[in-house]
Design a protein around this motif. Structure first.
Motif, PDB file in Angstrom:
ATOM      1  N   THR A 229       1.045  -5.455  -8.795  1.00  0.00           N
ATOM      2  CA  THR A 229       1.366  -4.769 -10.040  1.00  0.00           C
ATOM      3  C   THR A 229       0.738  -5.544 -11.186  1.00  0.00           C
ATOM      4  O   THR A 229       1.150  -6.661 -11.474  1.00  0.00           O
ATOM      5  N   PRO A 230      -0.266  -4.960 -11.843  1.00  0.00           N
ATOM      6  CA  PRO A 230      -0.892  -5.675 -12.959  1.00  0.00           C
ATOM      7  C   PRO A 230      -0.018  -5.632 -14.209  1.00  0.00           C
ATOM      8  O   PRO A 230       0.679  -4.647 -14.455  1.00  0.00           O
ATOM      9  N   PHE A 231      -0.062  -6.710 -14.971  1.00  0.00           N
ATOM     10  CA  PHE A 231       0.665  -6.792 -16.233  1.00  0.00           C
ATOM     11  C   PHE A 231      -0.324  -7.093 -17.350  1.00  0.00           C
ATOM     12  O   PHE A 231      -1.363  -7.711 -17.126  1.00  0.00           O
TER      13      PHE A 231
ATOM     14  N   LEU B 108      -5.513   1.963  -7.839  1.00  0.00           N
ATOM     15  CA  LEU B 108      -5.275   3.097  -6.951  1.00  0.00           C
ATOM     16  C   LEU B 108      -6.564   3.880  -6.681  1.00  0.00           C
ATOM     17  O   LEU B 108      -6.799   4.321  -5.554  1.00  0.00           O
ATOM     18  N   MET B 109      -7.420   4.018  -7.695  1.00  0.00           N
ATOM     19  CA  MET B 109      -8.692   4.724  -7.500  1.00  0.00           C
ATOM     20  C   MET B 109      -9.607   3.914  -6.575  1.00  0.00           C
ATOM     21  O   MET B 109     -10.297   4.480  -5.723  1.00  0.00           O
ATOM     22  N   HIS B 110      -9.601   2.603  -6.720  1.00  0.00           N
ATOM     23  CA  HIS B 110     -10.402   1.743  -5.841  1.00  0.00           C
ATOM     24  C   HIS B 110      -9.917   1.861  -4.396  1.00  0.00           C
ATOM     25  O   HIS B 110     -10.719   2.009  -3.469  1.00  0.00           O
ATOM     26  N   ILE B 111      -8.606   1.820  -4.210  1.00  0.00           N
ATOM     27  CA  ILE B 111      -8.034   1.919  -2.867  1.00  0.00           C
ATOM     28  C   ILE B 111      -8.324   3.287  -2.262  1.00  0.00           C
ATOM     29  O   ILE B 111      -8.562   3.409  -1.056  1.00  0.00           O
ATOM     30  N   ALA B 112      -8.354   4.321  -3.093  1.00  0.00           N
ATOM     31  CA  ALA B 112      -8.611   5.677  -2.601  1.00  0.00           C
ATOM     32  C   ALA B 112      -9.985   5.786  -1.946  1.00  0.00           C
ATOM     33  O   ALA B 112     -10.201   6.637  -1.083  1.00  0.00           O
TER      34      ALA B 112
ATOM     35  N   LYS C 211      10.672  -0.690 -11.816  1.00  0.00           N
ATOM     36  CA  LYS C 211      10.505  -0.225 -10.431  1.00  0.00           C
ATOM     37  C   LYS C 211      10.369   1.295 -10.380  1.00  0.00           C
ATOM     38  O   LYS C 211       9.484   1.833  -9.710  1.00  0.00           O
ATOM     39  N   ARG C 212      11.240   1.998 -11.101  1.00  0.00           N
ATOM     40  CA  ARG C 212      11.177   3.473 -11.138  1.00  0.00           C
ATOM     41  C   ARG C 212       9.867   3.952 -11.755  1.00  0.00           C
ATOM     42  O   ARG C 212       9.225   4.863 -11.249  1.00  0.00           O
ATOM     43  N   GLU C 213       9.477   3.330 -12.867  1.00  0.00           N
ATOM     44  CA  GLU C 213       8.246   3.730 -13.548  1.00  0.00           C
ATOM     45  C   GLU C 213       7.023   3.516 -12.652  1.00  0.00           C
ATOM     46  O   GLU C 213       6.139   4.368 -12.595  1.00  0.00           O
ATOM     47  N   ILE C 214       6.970   2.388 -11.976  1.00  0.00           N
ATOM     48  CA  ILE C 214       5.834   2.076 -11.109  1.00  0.00           C
ATOM     49  C   ILE C 214       5.780   3.052  -9.939  1.00  0.00           C
ATOM     50  O   ILE C 214       4.721   3.603  -9.627  1.00  0.00           O
TER      51      ILE C 214
ATOM     52  N   THR D  68       7.057   6.099  -9.737  1.00  0.00           N
ATOM     53  CA  THR D  68       6.713   7.422 -10.259  1.00  0.00           C
ATOM     54  C   THR D  68       5.219   7.500 -10.571  1.00  0.00           C
ATOM     55  O   THR D  68       4.556   8.495 -10.259  1.00  0.00           O
ATOM     56  N   PHE D  69       4.688   6.443 -11.154  1.00  0.00           N
ATOM     57  CA  PHE D  69       3.260   6.407 -11.484  1.00  0.00           C
ATOM     58  C   PHE D  69       2.400   6.459 -10.225  1.00  0.00           C
ATOM     59  O   PHE D  69       1.432   7.220 -10.157  1.00  0.00           O
ATOM     60  N   VAL D  70       2.751   5.656  -9.221  1.00  0.00           N
ATOM     61  CA  VAL D  70       1.977   5.641  -7.975  1.00  0.00           C
ATOM     62  C   VAL D  70       2.040   7.005  -7.298  1.00  0.00           C
ATOM     63  O   VAL D  70       1.034   7.510  -6.795  1.00  0.00           O
ATOM     64  N   GLN D  71       3.199   7.642  -7.306  1.00  0.00           N
ATOM     65  CA  GLN D  71       3.316   8.979  -6.718  1.00  0.00           C
ATOM     66  C   GLN D  71       2.392   9.964  -7.430  1.00  0.00           C
ATOM     67  O   GLN D  71       1.762  10.811  -6.790  1.00  0.00           O
ATOM     68  N   ALA D  72       2.306   9.869  -8.741  1.00  0.00           N
ATOM     69  CA  ALA D  72       1.498  10.799  -9.525  1.00  0.00           C
ATOM     70  C   ALA D  72       0.002  10.497  -9.452  1.00  0.00           C
ATOM     71  O   ALA D  72      -0.813  11.368  -9.732  1.00  0.00           O
ATOM     72  N   HIS D  73      -0.355   9.270  -9.104  1.00  0.00           N
ATOM     73  CA  HIS D  73      -1.760   8.850  -9.089  1.00  0.00           C
ATOM     74  C   HIS D  73      -2.179   8.413  -7.690  1.00  0.00           C
ATOM     75  O   HIS D  73      -2.831   7.387  -7.514  1.00  0.00           O
TER      76      HIS D  73
END
Length: 103
Positions: free
Chosen positions: A25-27, A42-46, A70-73, A75-80
């Motif tokens: 998780t980058p900060f 996520l785009m790189h992993i794709a 945790k929820r935000e991350i 939700t973001f991963v699910q959407a991207h």
């Protein structure tokens, strides 16, 4: 997946195939989650041949992020998640009571 299971969760035996990638998780400089950096990751992993994404896995964030983060991350991963890979969610932590509440 079983018909009435909520979408973000995996059922036993529904882990996908191949390697699961534990996402770091980058900060940013303000110590906030860097969602732009996470999207790039996520785009790189794709572009790779991986079988699943592990959110809050072995990289330590499960114990160091807030419940809101945790929820935000997640939700973001699910959407991207361009390849719609299975998502495995780590729920570990240093506070047993909080982990039990999360389950």
């Amino acid at each position: 997946m079983k018909p009435n299971a909520p979408p973000p969760y995996l059922q036993i035996g529904d882990w996908g195939t191949g390697t699961g990638v534990a996402l770091v998780t980058p900060f940013d400089e303000k110590h906030d989650v860097d969602f732009q950096g996470l999207e790039k990751l996520l785009m790189h992993i794709a572009e790779s041949n991986v079988g699943s994404l592990v959110v809050h896995g072995t990289t330590g964030e499960a114990a160091t992020t807030t419940q809101e983060e945790k929820r935000e991350i997640l939700t973001f991963v699910q959407a991207h998640n361009p390849n719609k890979l299975p998502i495995i969610l780590g729920i570990g932590g240093n506070n047993t009571c909080e982990v039990v509440k999360a389950v």
